[in-house]
Design an enzyme around this catalytic site. Sequence first.
Site, PDB file in Angstrom:
ATOM      1  N   ASP A  41     131.240  22.669 -16.942  1.00  0.00           N
ATOM      2  CA  ASP A  41     130.217  21.655 -16.566  1.00  0.00           C
ATOM      3  C   ASP A  41     129.412  21.348 -18.241  1.00  0.00           C
ATOM      4  N   ILE A  42     129.193  20.174 -18.346  1.00  0.00           N
ATOM      5  CA  ILE A  42     128.528  19.863 -19.622  1.00  0.00           C
ATOM      6  C   ILE A  42     127.225  20.440 -19.703  1.00  0.00           C
ATOM      7  N   TYR A  64     121.789   5.903  -9.225  1.00  0.00           N
ATOM      8  CA  TYR A  64     122.779   6.200 -10.476  1.00  0.00           C
ATOM      9  C   TYR A  64     122.043   5.670 -11.528  1.00  0.00           C
ATOM     10  N   LYS A 106     121.359   7.270 -15.252  1.00  0.00           N
ATOM     11  CA  LYS A 106     122.019   6.777 -16.553  1.00  0.00           C
ATOM     12  C   LYS A 106     120.906   6.569 -17.346  1.00  0.00           C
ATOM     13  N   ASN A 164     131.359  -3.401 -15.460  1.00  0.00           N
ATOM     14  CA  ASN A 164     132.397  -2.931 -14.679  1.00  0.00           C
ATOM     15  C   ASN A 164     133.751  -2.692 -15.038  1.00  0.00           C
ATOM     16  N   ALA A 208     129.950  12.108 -15.949  1.00  0.00           N
ATOM     17  CA  ALA A 208     128.831  11.795 -15.213  1.00  0.00           C
ATOM     18  C   ALA A 208     129.258  11.487 -13.642  1.00  0.00           C
ATOM     19  N   ALA A 228     119.291   4.904 -12.367  1.00  0.00           N
ATOM     20  CA  ALA A 228     117.921   5.438 -12.788  1.00  0.00           C
ATOM     21  C   ALA A 228     118.242   6.810 -13.544  1.00  0.00           C
ATOM     22  N   ARG A 241     124.736  -3.046   0.736  1.00  0.00           N
ATOM     23  CA  ARG A 241     124.193  -1.782  -0.014  1.00  0.00           C
ATOM     24  C   ARG A 241     122.824  -2.151  -0.232  1.00  0.00           C
ATOM     25  N   THR A 253     126.086   2.501 -18.982  1.00  0.00           N
ATOM     26  CA  THR A 253     126.381   1.077 -18.056  1.00  0.00           C
ATOM     27  C   THR A 253     125.509   0.029 -18.366  1.00  0.00           C
ATOM     28  N   ASP A 254     125.777  -1.066 -17.954  1.00  0.00           N
ATOM     29  CA  ASP A 254     125.005  -2.332 -18.080  1.00  0.00           C
ATOM     30  C   ASP A 254     123.961  -2.189 -16.954  1.00  0.00           C
ATOM     31  N   GLU A 255     124.238  -1.321 -15.879  1.00  0.00           N
ATOM     32  CA  GLU A 255     123.334  -1.129 -14.732  1.00  0.00           C
ATOM     33  C   GLU A 255     122.032  -0.708 -14.830  1.00  0.00           C
TER      34      GLU A 255
HETATM   35  P1  NAD Z   1     134.569   8.970 -12.855  1.00  0.00           P
HETATM   36  O1  NAD Z   1     133.978   9.356 -11.596  1.00  0.00           O
HETATM   37  O2  NAD Z   1     136.225   8.642 -12.777  1.00  0.00           O
HETATM   38  O3  NAD Z   1     134.824  10.443 -13.964  1.00  0.00           O
HETATM   39  C1  NAD Z   1     133.872  11.347 -14.106  1.00  0.00           C
HETATM   40  C2  NAD Z   1     134.537  12.387 -15.014  1.00  0.00           C
HETATM   41  O4  NAD Z   1     133.266  13.350 -15.202  1.00  0.00           O
HETATM   42  C3  NAD Z   1     135.360  13.311 -13.744  1.00  0.00           C
HETATM   43  O5  NAD Z   1     136.270  13.736 -14.400  1.00  0.00           O
HETATM   44  C4  NAD Z   1     134.257  14.484 -13.500  1.00  0.00           C
HETATM   45  O6  NAD Z   1     134.898  15.413 -13.043  1.00  0.00           O
HETATM   46  C5  NAD Z   1     133.573  14.601 -14.524  1.00  0.00           C
HETATM   47  N1  NAD Z   1     132.440  15.142 -14.425  1.00  0.00           N
HETATM   48  C6  NAD Z   1     131.240  14.778 -13.708  1.00  0.00           C
HETATM   49  N2  NAD Z   1     130.085  15.613 -13.741  1.00  0.00           N
HETATM   50  C7  NAD Z   1     130.460  16.404 -14.757  1.00  0.00           C
HETATM   51  C8  NAD Z   1     129.840  17.592 -15.273  1.00  0.00           C
HETATM   52  N3  NAD Z   1     128.361  17.844 -14.944  1.00  0.00           N
HETATM   53  N4  NAD Z   1     130.272  18.126 -16.388  1.00  0.00           N
HETATM   54  C9  NAD Z   1     131.678  18.012 -16.905  1.00  0.00           C
HETATM   55  N5  NAD Z   1     132.399  16.968 -16.166  1.00  0.00           N
HETATM   56  C10 NAD Z   1     131.815  16.191 -15.203  1.00  0.00           C
HETATM   57  O7  NAD Z   1     133.859   8.080 -13.835  1.00  0.00           O
HETATM   58  P2  NAD Z   1     134.305   6.763 -14.775  1.00  0.00           P
HETATM   59  O8  NAD Z   1     134.377   5.478 -13.825  1.00  0.00           O
HETATM   60  O9  NAD Z   1     135.339   7.366 -15.757  1.00  0.00           O
HETATM   61  O10 NAD Z   1     133.015   6.807 -15.614  1.00  0.00           O
HETATM   62  C11 NAD Z   1     133.061   7.359 -16.877  1.00  0.00           C
HETATM   63  C12 NAD Z   1     131.541   7.122 -17.561  1.00  0.00           C
HETATM   64  O11 NAD Z   1     131.449   5.689 -17.654  1.00  0.00           O
HETATM   65  C13 NAD Z   1     130.241   7.561 -16.818  1.00  0.00           C
HETATM   66  O12 NAD Z   1     129.374   8.035 -17.684  1.00  0.00           O
HETATM   67  C14 NAD Z   1     129.920   6.482 -16.042  1.00  0.00           C
HETATM   68  O13 NAD Z   1     128.475   6.377 -15.676  1.00  0.00           O
HETATM   69  C15 NAD Z   1     130.299   5.428 -17.172  1.00  0.00           C
HETATM   70  N6  NAD Z   1     130.643   3.906 -16.731  1.00  0.00           N
HETATM   71  C16 NAD Z   1     131.356   3.629 -15.807  1.00  0.00           C
HETATM   72  C17 NAD Z   1     131.698   2.258 -15.238  1.00  0.00           C
HETATM   73  C18 NAD Z   1     132.825   1.957 -14.442  1.00  0.00           C
HETATM   74  O14 NAD Z   1     132.999   0.956 -14.124  1.00  0.00           O
HETATM   75  N7  NAD Z   1     133.414   2.923 -14.006  1.00  0.00           N
HETATM   76  C19 NAD Z   1     131.218   1.277 -16.028  1.00  0.00           C
HETATM   77  C20 NAD Z   1     130.055   1.480 -16.993  1.00  0.00           C
HETATM   78  C21 NAD Z   1     129.854   2.892 -17.158  1.00  0.00           C
HETATM   79  O1  TDX Z   2     133.417  -1.381  -0.352  1.00  0.00           O
HETATM   80  C1  TDX Z   2     132.770  -1.966  -1.206  1.00  0.00           C
HETATM   81  N1  TDX Z   2     132.634  -3.143  -1.005  1.00  0.00           N
HETATM   82  C2  TDX Z   2     131.805  -3.912  -1.859  1.00  0.00           C
HETATM   83  O2  TDX Z   2     131.526  -5.218  -1.385  1.00  0.00           O
HETATM   84  C3  TDX Z   2     132.558  -1.406  -2.457  1.00  0.00           C
HETATM   85  C4  TDX Z   2     132.838   0.138  -2.855  1.00  0.00           C
HETATM   86  C5  TDX Z   2     131.807  -2.221  -3.212  1.00  0.00           C
HETATM   87  N2  TDX Z   2     131.350  -3.417  -3.227  1.00  0.00           N
HETATM   88  C6  TDX Z   2     130.708  -4.224  -3.962  1.00  0.00           C
HETATM   89  C7  TDX Z   2     129.297  -3.562  -4.551  1.00  0.00           C
HETATM   90  C8  TDX Z   2     129.376  -4.104  -5.891  1.00  0.00           C
HETATM   91  O3  TDX Z   2     128.536  -5.392  -5.990  1.00  0.00           O
HETATM   92  O4  TDX Z   2     131.502  -4.495  -5.075  1.00  0.00           O
HETATM   93  C9  TDX Z   2     130.693  -4.386  -6.398  1.00  0.00           C
HETATM   94  C10 TDX Z   2     131.441  -3.377  -7.446  1.00  0.00           C
HETATM   95  O5  TDX Z   2     131.189  -2.224  -6.603  1.00  0.00           O
HETATM   96  P1  TDX Z   2     131.561  -0.638  -7.149  1.00  0.00           P
HETATM   97  O6  TDX Z   2     132.901  -0.863  -7.622  1.00  0.00           O
HETATM   98  O7  TDX Z   2     130.949   0.261  -6.522  1.00  0.00           O
HETATM   99  O8  TDX Z   2     130.712  -0.689  -8.755  1.00  0.00           O
HETATM  100  P2  TDX Z   2     129.359  -0.911  -8.979  1.00  0.00           P
HETATM  101  O9  TDX Z   2     128.148  -0.632  -7.870  1.00  0.00           O
HETATM  102  O10 TDX Z   2     128.988  -2.448  -9.538  1.00  0.00           O
HETATM  103  O11 TDX Z   2     129.337   0.040 -10.334  1.00  0.00           O
HETATM  104  C11 TDX Z   2     130.209   0.089 -11.182  1.00  0.00           C
HETATM  105  O12 TDX Z   2     130.127  -0.460 -12.388  1.00  0.00           O
HETATM  106  C12 TDX Z   2     129.072  -0.024 -13.334  1.00  0.00           C
HETATM  107  C13 TDX Z   2     130.722   1.562 -11.467  1.00  0.00           C
HETATM  108  O13 TDX Z   2     130.842   2.337 -10.361  1.00  0.00           O
HETATM  109  C14 TDX Z   2     129.598   2.313 -12.349  1.00  0.00           C
HETATM  110  O14 TDX Z   2     129.891   3.607 -12.502  1.00  0.00           O
HETATM  111  C15 TDX Z   2     129.137   1.503 -13.369  1.00  0.00           C
HETATM  112  O15 TDX Z   2     128.216   1.847 -14.085  1.00  0.00           O
END
Ligand code: NAD
Ligand code: TDX
Length: 356
Positions: free
Chosen positions: A58-59, A159, A163, A188, A82, A161, A290, A133-135
């Site tokens: 864990d971090i 989420y 980040k 995304n 995360a 909040a 959502r 994230t942009d969120e």
């Molecule tokens: P993910 O959920 O696929 O991977 C997260 C990883 O972090 C996993 O391997 C998990 O085991 C590990 N993890 C979680 N909590 C931990 C902890 N306390 N200590 C150590 N390891 C831990 O997520 P992702 O999509 O790869 O996202 C990676 C990063 O990018 C995150 O910080 C997320 O907020 C950010 N991000 C993701 C997206 C997206 O679209 N997926 C967009 C913007 C930002």
């Molecule tokens: O079943 C679904 N149906 C649907 O309409 C799901 C899972 C999502 N959605 C919508 C919600 C969002 O508007 O699709 C869009 C994308 O959803 P997600 O894939 O859950 O992504 P989002 O909520 O936009 O967040 C993602 O981008 C920013 C990542 O999960 C985050 O980690 C990142 O920070």
Amino acid sequence: MQCQLITGGAGFIGSCYVLRARRAGVRVINLDKLTYSGNMENLASLSGDKDHIFIQGDIGNAELVRHLLDVWKPDAIVNFAAESHVDRSIIDPDAFVRSNVLGTCSLLRTTKDWWLTLSKQEQARFRFLHISTDEVFGALRPGDPAFTETTPYSPNSPYSASKAASDHFVRAFHETYGLPILITNCSNNYGPRQFPEKLIPLVMLNALAGKPLPVYGTGENIRDWLHVEDHCAAIELVLKTGRTGENYNIGGQSERANIEVVRAICAILDELAPAETGKHADAIRFVADRPGHDFRYAVDCSKLTRELGWKAAYRFEDGLLETIKWYLANPDWVKNVQTGAYRRWIQANYASRSRA
Ligand code: NAD
Ligand code: TDX
């Protein structure tokens, strides 16, 4: 040899970054807790690689992190770890506070204490890059200008909040202690190895299984899609040439309404894996929205382009096709992530969403 401590390196984006780092000859210390989304199969191609050192942990475990820093003396930390799924944060916000806020704060404190023991030269060379994230910027309406690095934070989900809070701590460690940090805020991501709770893999795999394709609300919400390889290329650039204390936006300049994305997936699958009867789009179902669903994200990444020369290589439609082909070519990966825990999540999130 360059050495980086990469956290969350078994997840979707982190594993892409780890694979690239190893190809570039960087020694990787990969610290990952292996939560439900952490997956060692993402790193299967590194088995037997002595310069990929994987540690399950864990971090927030300060003793473990300090030990890794003392032993490996990394040149940089890249913090991907995360909780990452908005819908899960609505059901269980506490887990997001623990990993994203408390975990990041603990990682920062441990890093700062260790960093202070380095020579001035080593201190100046070291980097702590935090992936955000942009969120954190909130939601846009149609026609609003895209988020820039100076857009005020206005997170709407537990989420985002969490980040936002972690970003503030990272910035504060720069201002207060001089830790050489960088923050990236990206849009995304999509691409191979994304856990199928997120929109693109969820819809694709539901379609292949002949299940309904859940679209929240009206499907008009807009996201800006960024290929994971483009994202990782940008992170590499920011780490190498970014100015410490700064944040950089990373976006795909590919804004699409969710319903457009879902229809595009269906059209590709109609070609590559046709439904038994009818078209894949026949399975689209508009379901309950959502809560607090951000309407639109759009990222202005002109700072990254202007200052560091980054440009996305992928066109969304090409990246989507390639991504779908990857999932079709990797049925074992898909089967292994759809475990009992995954099925319980799908039940928890979708069973109660009546038709909107
Ligand atoms: P993910 O959920 O696929 O991977 C997260 C990883 O972090 C996993 O391997 C998990 O085991 C590990 N993890 C979680 N909590 C931990 C902890 N306390 N200590 C150590 N390891 C831990 O997520 P992702 O999509 O790869 O996202 C990676 C990063 O990018 C995150 O910080 C997320 O907020 C950010 N991000 C993701 C997206 C997206 O679209 N997926 C967009 C913007 C930002
Ligand atoms: O079943 C679904 N149906 C649907 O309409 C799901 C899972 C999502 N959605 C919508 C919600 C969002 O508007 O699709 C869009 C994308 O959803 P997600 O894939 O859950 O992504 P989002 O909520 O936009 O967040 C993602 O981008 C920013 C990542 O999960 C985050 O980690 C990142 O920070």
